[in-house]
Motif scaffolding. Structure first.
Motif, mmCIF file in Angstrom:
data_model
loop_
_atom_site.group_PDB
_atom_site.id
_atom_site.type_symbol
_atom_site.label_atom_id
_atom_site.label_comp_id
_atom_site.label_asym_id
_atom_site.label_seq_id
_atom_site.Cartn_x
_atom_site.Cartn_y
_atom_site.Cartn_z
ATOM 1 N N GLU A 1 -24.475 31.363 -31.208
ATOM 2 C CA GLU A 1 -24.590 32.786 -31.504
ATOM 3 C C GLU A 1 -23.366 33.252 -32.295
ATOM 4 O O GLU A 1 -22.317 32.599 -32.292
ATOM 5 C CB GLU A 1 -24.734 33.593 -30.211
ATOM 6 C CG GLU A 1 -23.555 33.485 -29.268
ATOM 7 C CD GLU A 1 -23.758 34.255 -27.970
ATOM 8 O OE1 GLU A 1 -24.811 34.897 -27.826
ATOM 9 O OE2 GLU A 1 -22.859 34.215 -27.115
ATOM 10 N N THR A 2 -23.491 34.372 -32.975
ATOM 11 C CA THR A 2 -22.389 34.954 -33.764
ATOM 12 C C THR A 2 -22.186 36.386 -33.282
ATOM 13 O O THR A 2 -22.640 37.341 -33.928
ATOM 14 C CB THR A 2 -22.734 34.936 -35.274
ATOM 15 O OG1 THR A 2 -23.132 33.622 -35.643
ATOM 16 C CG2 THR A 2 -21.543 35.363 -36.122
ATOM 17 N N PRO A 3 -21.547 36.563 -32.111
ATOM 18 C CA PRO A 3 -21.463 37.910 -31.529
ATOM 19 C C PRO A 3 -20.581 38.873 -32.311
ATOM 20 O O PRO A 3 -20.795 40.086 -32.267
ATOM 21 C CB PRO A 3 -20.902 37.649 -30.129
ATOM 22 C CG PRO A 3 -20.216 36.328 -30.209
ATOM 23 C CD PRO A 3 -20.945 35.536 -31.246
ATOM 24 N N GLN A 4 -19.564 38.322 -33.013
ATOM 25 C CA GLN A 4 -18.699 39.201 -33.806
ATOM 26 C C GLN A 4 -19.352 39.468 -35.159
ATOM 27 O O GLN A 4 -19.910 38.558 -35.778
ATOM 28 C CB GLN A 4 -17.332 38.540 -34.022
ATOM 29 C CG GLN A 4 -16.598 38.205 -32.727
ATOM 30 C CD GLN A 4 -16.369 39.432 -31.846
ATOM 31 O OE1 GLN A 4 -16.039 40.504 -32.344
ATOM 32 N NE2 GLN A 4 -16.549 39.263 -30.543
ATOM 33 N N ILE A 5 -19.239 40.697 -35.615
ATOM 34 C CA ILE A 5 -19.858 41.061 -36.887
ATOM 35 C C ILE A 5 -19.180 40.331 -38.034
ATOM 36 O O ILE A 5 -17.945 40.304 -38.111
ATOM 37 C CB ILE A 5 -19.774 42.593 -37.091
ATOM 38 C CG1 ILE A 5 -20.619 43.299 -36.030
ATOM 39 C CG2 ILE A 5 -20.229 42.986 -38.495
ATOM 40 C CD1 ILE A 5 -20.462 44.812 -36.024
ATOM 41 N N VAL A 6 -19.990 39.727 -38.888
ATOM 42 C CA VAL A 6 -19.453 39.033 -40.067
ATOM 43 C C VAL A 6 -20.130 39.589 -41.314
ATOM 44 O O VAL A 6 -21.244 40.119 -41.255
ATOM 45 C CB VAL A 6 -19.683 37.511 -39.990
ATOM 46 C CG1 VAL A 6 -18.930 36.912 -38.816
ATOM 47 C CG2 VAL A 6 -21.176 37.177 -39.903
ATOM 48 N N THR B 1 -23.934 43.200 -43.086
ATOM 49 C CA THR B 1 -23.209 42.460 -42.048
ATOM 50 C C THR B 1 -24.225 41.828 -41.114
ATOM 51 O O THR B 1 -25.384 42.255 -41.047
ATOM 52 C CB THR B 1 -22.274 43.372 -41.231
ATOM 53 O OG1 THR B 1 -23.070 44.406 -40.604
ATOM 54 C CG2 THR B 1 -21.212 43.994 -42.128
ATOM 55 N N ARG C 1 -24.820 39.789 -37.154
ATOM 56 C CA ARG C 1 -24.372 39.304 -35.850
ATOM 57 C C ARG C 1 -25.598 38.775 -35.099
ATOM 58 O O ARG C 1 -26.733 39.140 -35.416
ATOM 59 C CB ARG C 1 -23.672 40.404 -35.041
ATOM 60 C CG ARG C 1 -24.595 41.474 -34.590
ATOM 61 C CD ARG C 1 -24.101 42.306 -33.401
ATOM 62 N NE ARG C 1 -22.696 42.592 -33.344
ATOM 63 C CZ ARG C 1 -22.191 43.622 -32.663
ATOM 64 N NH1 ARG C 1 -23.010 44.463 -32.041
ATOM 65 N NH2 ARG C 1 -20.903 43.838 -32.602
ATOM 66 N N LYS D 1 -26.830 37.425 -30.942
ATOM 67 C CA LYS D 1 -26.479 37.202 -29.537
ATOM 68 C C LYS D 1 -27.692 36.654 -28.795
ATOM 69 O O LYS D 1 -28.827 37.073 -29.059
ATOM 70 C CB LYS D 1 -26.059 38.520 -28.870
ATOM 71 C CG LYS D 1 -24.724 39.065 -29.326
ATOM 72 C CD LYS D 1 -24.379 40.323 -28.542
ATOM 73 C CE LYS D 1 -23.050 40.915 -29.014
ATOM 74 N NZ LYS D 1 -22.719 42.166 -28.291
ATOM 75 N N THR E 1 -25.594 47.137 -30.238
ATOM 76 C CA THR E 1 -24.740 46.109 -29.635
ATOM 77 C C THR E 1 -25.493 44.812 -29.358
ATOM 78 O O THR E 1 -24.885 43.795 -29.040
ATOM 79 C CB THR E 1 -24.166 46.623 -28.307
ATOM 80 O OG1 THR E 1 -25.254 46.869 -27.388
ATOM 81 C CG2 THR E 1 -23.388 47.917 -28.511
ATOM 82 N N GLU F 1 -27.158 44.291 -26.780
ATOM 83 C CA GLU F 1 -27.043 44.023 -25.346
ATOM 84 C C GLU F 1 -28.291 44.509 -24.622
ATOM 85 O O GLU F 1 -28.830 45.577 -24.927
ATOM 86 C CB GLU F 1 -25.804 44.735 -24.758
ATOM 87 C CG GLU F 1 -24.476 44.228 -25.305
ATOM 88 C CD GLU F 1 -24.185 42.788 -24.914
ATOM 89 O OE1 GLU F 1 -24.709 42.346 -23.873
ATOM 90 O OE2 GLU F 1 -23.435 42.128 -25.648
#
Ligand SMILES: [Fe+2]
Length: 495
Positions: free
Chosen positions: A80-85, A137, A139, A141, A218, A220
């Motif tokens: 997963e890529t939880p941080q925004i890129v 961007t 992300r 999860k 988020t 979540e």
């Protein structure tokens, strides 16, 4: 030079027998009749050819595909890529376009030494693309479902999925493992099929009784929702439809002593209380299954302004097999079978009254996972569907098949029934006085027909919506996804 002369025999005084005269007269007449008949036939053949071409249902023939590129990376566990890129943008899109593109799909296919078997089993991975002022961007999860968390804690698969049976804990003794086969299996909340909306909130859905409400900013999970706490259904599809005011319609099965039913569900658009989820949901129509213990499997349904269209297809769920799957050591998928000895049936429900229309619409057996479009015109429902004549594709999507390469992959692909876009026309107002054997569809723009039979059933024949040579179009992804139709309903939302 003298011209050569042809000496003709003088027949003036030569008498032919009467029988010969009659015979020659007959032959002369016969040749005249034959010439006339042929000229008529030549004219009619061209007319007949045009008629046949316009009405026959051409059977699409696929050429075999060879040397297909490997698709294993599409069905392999990823991080997963939880941080925004920042995402790399190729091309450009309008500066004013601002919002989220949300997708979900299976992204993890093993826990510890346990591996999932089927494409549909992987743990839900949520993808978020945020678009603003020409930039994007990204992300992702993993959904923190109870299933995901339990599997992670135990480092093995503890809750069964569609094509994978969770095996008993190997740390238990033989007796405990035997007894565990008789425990009621936990139902998965790995909602990896689609984003759906109810009352303006976003949920992740699969086809069990569970959905997971998510915060799309988020990614979540905020709440787990159980359909059974609101209405008497055992689950609902991941493809609801919506009216313009936000009223949602869905379908879900119920199983009981009376047999099994297909239920049309309506969820109101308004919240009385901010904390509501699907409160106020109602079953507005229940349709009895043709066979109580063997209802049809369905993945979606159709809806027009006034009607819900349910397709009861001969892809059967054997409830006895489903209930005993754990004892028999089989997955849920083992209880589904393609049974083309049955025809496919269309049911039409009035959304406003909840009444099931009396029309009995049948067609030759086909299976459909996704509907394309549905609308009303001239007293008919017109519905376009992705159709397969062979309903065994679910069996093919085992991960071991999709991860093959070379000739093995070619064989897998060529064994999958192809999916074609087809149009059906269902006349809504059929009466006892309607003539038998005639096409009741008034739609001049469609060759789809609906013919009343002696037993009162309406036999529906489709119109092909694809051009010749469809199989040669598209890239690899489209070729792979065509058989299933593909879930394309994940959400986009403006902020
Ligand atoms: Fe889907």
């Amino acid at each position: 030079m003298m011209a050569s002369q042809v000496v003709k025999p003088d027949t003036r005084n030569c008498k032919r027998p009467r029988e010969l005269e009659i015979f020659l007269h007959f032959v002369s007449n016969l040749s005249t009749i034959a010439v006339g008949f042929l000229s008529v036939m030549i004219r009619w053949i061209s007319v007949l050819k045009k008629y046949v071409e316009s009405t026959r249902q051409k059977k699409a023939i696929f050429s075999k595909q060879e040397r297909l590129p490997c698709i294993a990376p599409l069905v392999t566990t990823v991080e997963e890529t939880p941080q925004i890129v920042s995402a790399c943008v190729r091309g450009h899109f309008p500066q004013w376009l601002r919002g989220y593109l949300l997708r979900v799909g299976p992204g993890k296919f093993e826990f510890g030494k346990d591996k999932y078997n089927h494409w549909f089993d992987g743990m839900a991975l949520l993808h978020q693309f945020r678009m603003e002022k020409g930039t994007v961007t990204y992300r992702s999860k993993f959904l923190q479902s109870d299933t995901y968390k339990a599997n992670s804690v135990h480092d093995r698969i503890v809750i069964s999925e569609f094509g994978t049976l969770a095996v008993p804990d190997p740390c238990k003794n033989v007796f405990e493992r035997f007894l565990s086969k008789f425990e009621v299996p936990a139902i998965t909340d790995n909602t990896n099929v689609n984003y759906v909306q109810y009352k303006g909130d976003y949920y992740l859905s699969t086809e069990t009784n569970f959905m997971n409400k998510v915060d799309i900013k988020t990614l979540e999970k905020t709440e787990k929702v159980d359909w059974r706490k609101f209405i008497a259904v055992n689950g609902a599809t991941a493809h609801p439809h919506y009216d313009a005011d936000g009223t949602a319609y869905n379908m879900g099965n119920s199983y009981g002593s009376h047999g099994s039913c297909y239920n049309v569900i309506r969820v109101p658009p308004e919240k009385v209380d901010l904390g509501e989820t699907i409160h106020g949901a109602q079953v507005i129509c229940s349709i009895a299954s043709a066979e109580g213990m063997r209802p049809s499997y369905y993945h979606s349904f159709g809806m027009t302004r006034n009607y819900v269209i349910f397709i009861e297809q001969p892809l059967k769920m054997n409830l006895w097999k489903v209930v005993t799957s754990k004892i028999r050591g089989k997955s849920f998928a083992d209880g589904i079978s393609w049974e083309p000895q049955y025809n496919t049936r269309f049911h039409v429900v009035d959304k406003h009254t909840g009444q099931l229309l009396p029309g009995m619409y049948y067609s030759k057996p086909f299976v459909t996972f996704h509907q394309i479009n549905a609308f009303e015109d001239q007293g008919c429902v017109v519905i376009d569907l992705c159709c397969q004549d062979d309903g065994r594709s679910l069996e093919v999507y085992q991960l071991q098949n999709l991860r093959k390469v070379g000739e093995g992959l070619d064989q897998v692909y060529n064994s999958v029934g192809r999916s074609f876009p087809r149009r059906f026309v269902l006349p809504l107002h059929v009466s006892l006085n309607d003539p038998e054997g005639q096409n009741l569809s008034p739609l001049s723009y469609s060759s789809a027909s609906a013919v009343k039979q002696a037993d009162g059933k309406i036999w529906c024949s489709y119109e092909n919506l694809h051009p010749e040579g469809l199989e040669d179009e598209g890239d690899l992804e489209r070729r792979w996804l065509l058989p299933l139709g593909t879930c394309v309903c994940s959400c986009t939302r403006n902020q």
